[in-house]
Design an enzyme around this catalytic site. Structure first.
Site, short mmCIF file in Angstrom:
data_model
loop_
_atom_site.label_atom_id
_atom_site.label_comp_id
_atom_site.label_asym_id
_atom_site.label_seq_id
_atom_site.Cartn_x
_atom_site.Cartn_y
_atom_site.Cartn_z
CE1 TYR A 106 0.37 2.91 14.20
CE2 TYR A 106 -0.39 4.03 16.18
CZ TYR A 106 -0.58 3.08 15.21
OH TYR A 106 -1.69 2.28 15.24
CB SER A 159 -4.33 4.54 16.16
OG SER A 159 -3.82 4.27 17.45
CB VAL A 203 -1.00 0.04 1.19
CG1 VAL A 203 -2.05 -1.03 1.05
CG2 VAL A 203 -0.27 -0.05 2.53
N1 LIG Z 1 -3.48 -3.57 17.23
C1 LIG Z 1 -3.75 -2.43 17.83
O1 LIG Z 1 -3.73 -2.32 19.07
C2 LIG Z 1 -4.09 -1.23 17.01
C3 LIG Z 1 -4.60 -0.11 17.68
C4 LIG Z 1 -4.93 1.01 16.94
C5 LIG Z 1 -4.81 1.00 15.56
N2 LIG Z 1 -4.30 -0.10 14.93
C6 LIG Z 1 -4.19 -0.04 13.48
O2 LIG Z 1 -4.86 -1.13 12.91
C7 LIG Z 1 -4.24 -1.51 11.68
C8 LIG Z 1 -3.92 -2.99 11.72
O3 LIG Z 1 -3.06 -3.22 12.83
P1 LIG Z 1 -2.79 -4.69 13.39
O4 LIG Z 1 -2.53 -4.53 14.83
O5 LIG Z 1 -3.83 -5.63 12.93
O6 LIG Z 1 -1.40 -5.00 12.66
P2 LIG Z 1 -0.72 -6.40 12.23
O7 LIG Z 1 -1.27 -7.52 13.04
O8 LIG Z 1 0.74 -6.12 12.26
O9 LIG Z 1 -1.21 -6.57 10.72
C9 LIG Z 1 -0.87 -5.61 9.76
C10 LIG Z 1 -1.37 -6.06 8.41
O10 LIG Z 1 -1.02 -5.06 7.45
C11 LIG Z 1 -0.21 -5.65 6.42
N3 LIG Z 1 0.72 -4.64 5.95
C12 LIG Z 1 1.66 -3.95 6.64
N4 LIG Z 1 2.31 -3.10 5.83
C13 LIG Z 1 1.75 -3.24 4.59
C14 LIG Z 1 2.00 -2.65 3.33
N5 LIG Z 1 2.96 -1.72 3.17
N6 LIG Z 1 1.22 -3.03 2.28
C15 LIG Z 1 0.25 -3.96 2.44
N7 LIG Z 1 -0.01 -4.57 3.59
C16 LIG Z 1 0.75 -4.22 4.67
C17 LIG Z 1 0.43 -6.86 7.10
O11 LIG Z 1 0.82 -7.87 6.16
P3 LIG Z 1 2.32 -7.98 5.57
O12 LIG Z 1 3.26 -7.54 6.67
O13 LIG Z 1 2.44 -9.41 5.22
O14 LIG Z 1 2.34 -7.08 4.39
C18 LIG Z 1 -0.74 -7.35 7.95
O15 LIG Z 1 -1.67 -8.04 7.13
C19 LIG Z 1 -3.01 -0.61 11.54
O16 LIG Z 1 -3.31 0.48 10.71
C20 LIG Z 1 -2.76 -0.15 12.96
O17 LIG Z 1 -2.08 1.06 13.02
C21 LIG Z 1 -3.96 -1.22 15.63
#
Ligand SMILES: NC(=O)c1ccc[n+]([C@@H]2O[C@H](COP(=O)([O-])OP(=O)(O)OC[C@H]3O[C@@H](n4cnc5c(N)ncnc54)[C@H](OP(=O)(O)O)[C@@H]3O)[C@@H](O)[C@H]2O)c1
Length: 263
Positions: free
Chosen positions: A168, A155, A76
């Site tokens: 971030y 977030s 992305v």
């Molecule tokens: N978990 C939390 O507590 C939390 C809280 C607030 C907000 N968020 C937000 O929620 C979203 C998802 O977070 P998550 O915790 O589920 O993260 P995660 O478990 O690390 O998963 C991230 C996903 O995004 C993909 N990804 C990362 N960089 C990418 C790129 N450049 N192009 C395409 N795909 C990409 C990863 O796959 P690959 O690495 O294989 O590409 C994976 O599928 C993020 O935007 C994060 O900032 C999370």
């Protein structure tokens, strides 16, 4: 639900049958939860990440559970790949109704230790991705003329300052502002644009911290609900924003943080 009771007006529902959704970062964590939920409620889902094997694995899981999905490897951060993702989605399913800009990364470092490359990685993964992902989706939705939904994973980090993840936080704060600007530009095409601001949900992004009992104890003192969020709880909010229930909400964000930002 009372099956015998009738409403005097039409009530929206969560049915997404016939809708087509792209979920970026749909192979893990919150994105995986969103993929499974949208597919369960009837949407055809295009799953993306930077690894085709992961996309295929999750797409197969959806199909095995009775849904419809394909995986398209997309970074992305790269505009051409995002444009191609929308094009391939329309080639496969004939249209696009929902764009869930979920992929994102966090790099935990003090500002004085962040390299330029690390800064670019965070900004390109979290902000550039939403800008060009939404633009590509909106262009297609406008061409189709049937409106659409754009949902951005921001977030609570975008609402308050947090030490060591300032880049971030800045990227997510920018997503919230971008959400409002896009809502204003796309509203006349019946495209709604909203964000979700989750608090901590244990995923690969943060398991290292959230599994630490000392960190948990420290954080739970500040979190009114005294727990982390769950993937399915965030997915349910995305479902709400994707469904007819949220038809008059645009340019907004839903805070889902167990009360973390109340104080
Ligand atoms: N978990 C939390 O507590 C939390 C809280 C607030 C907000 N968020 C937000 O929620 C979203 C998802 O977070 P998550 O915790 O589920 O993260 P995660 O478990 O690390 O998963 C991230 C996903 O995004 C993909 N990804 C990362 N960089 C990418 C790129 N450049 N192009 C395409 N795909 C990409 C990863 O796959 P690959 O690495 O294989 O590409 C994976 O599928 C993020 O935007 C994060 O900032 C999370």
């Amino acid at each position: 639900m009372n099956q015998n009771s009738k409403l005097p007006f039409p009530m929206p529902n969560y049915d997404l049958t016939g809708k087509v959704a792209i979920v970026t970062g749909g192979t893990k964590g919150l994105g995986y939860g969103v993929v499974m939920t949208l597919a369960h409620f009837g949407a055809k889902v295009v799953i993306t990440s930077r690894h085709q094997d992961d996309c295929d694995r999750v797409a197969k899981e959806v199909v095995d559970l009775g849904g419809e999905a394909i995986g398209i490897k997309t970074d992305v951060q790269i505009k051409d790949e995002v444009d191609a993702l929308v094009k391939k989605t329309v080639e496969k399913y004939g249209k696009l109704d929902m764009m869930v800009n979920n992929a994102g990364v966090a790099i935990t470092k003090p500002i004085l230790k962040m390299s330029e490359a690390e800064y670019n990685t965070v900004m390109d993964s979290n902000l550039r991705s939403v800008f060009f992902g939404s633009a590509a989706a909106a262009r297609e939705m406008i061409r189709q003329g049937n409106g659409g939904r754009i949902i951005n994973m921001a977030s609570v980090g975008g609402l308050i300052g947090t030490k060591n993840i300032s880049t971030y936080g800045a990227s997510k704060a920018a997503v919230l502002n971008l959400t409002k600007g896009m809502a204003m530009e796309f509203g006349k095409y019946n495209i709604t644009v909203n964000s979700v601001c989750p608090g901590y949900v244990k995923t690969a992004l943060n398991a290292e911290f959230l599994d630490d009992p000392d960190y948990q104890e420290k954080m739970f003192k500040k979190i009114p609900l005294k727990r982390w969020g769950k993937v399915e709880e965030v997915a349910a909010i995305v479902l709400f924003l994707a469904s007819d229930f949220s038809g008059i909400i645009t340019g907004s964000y839903i805070v889902a943080d167990m009360g973390t930002t109340c104080g």
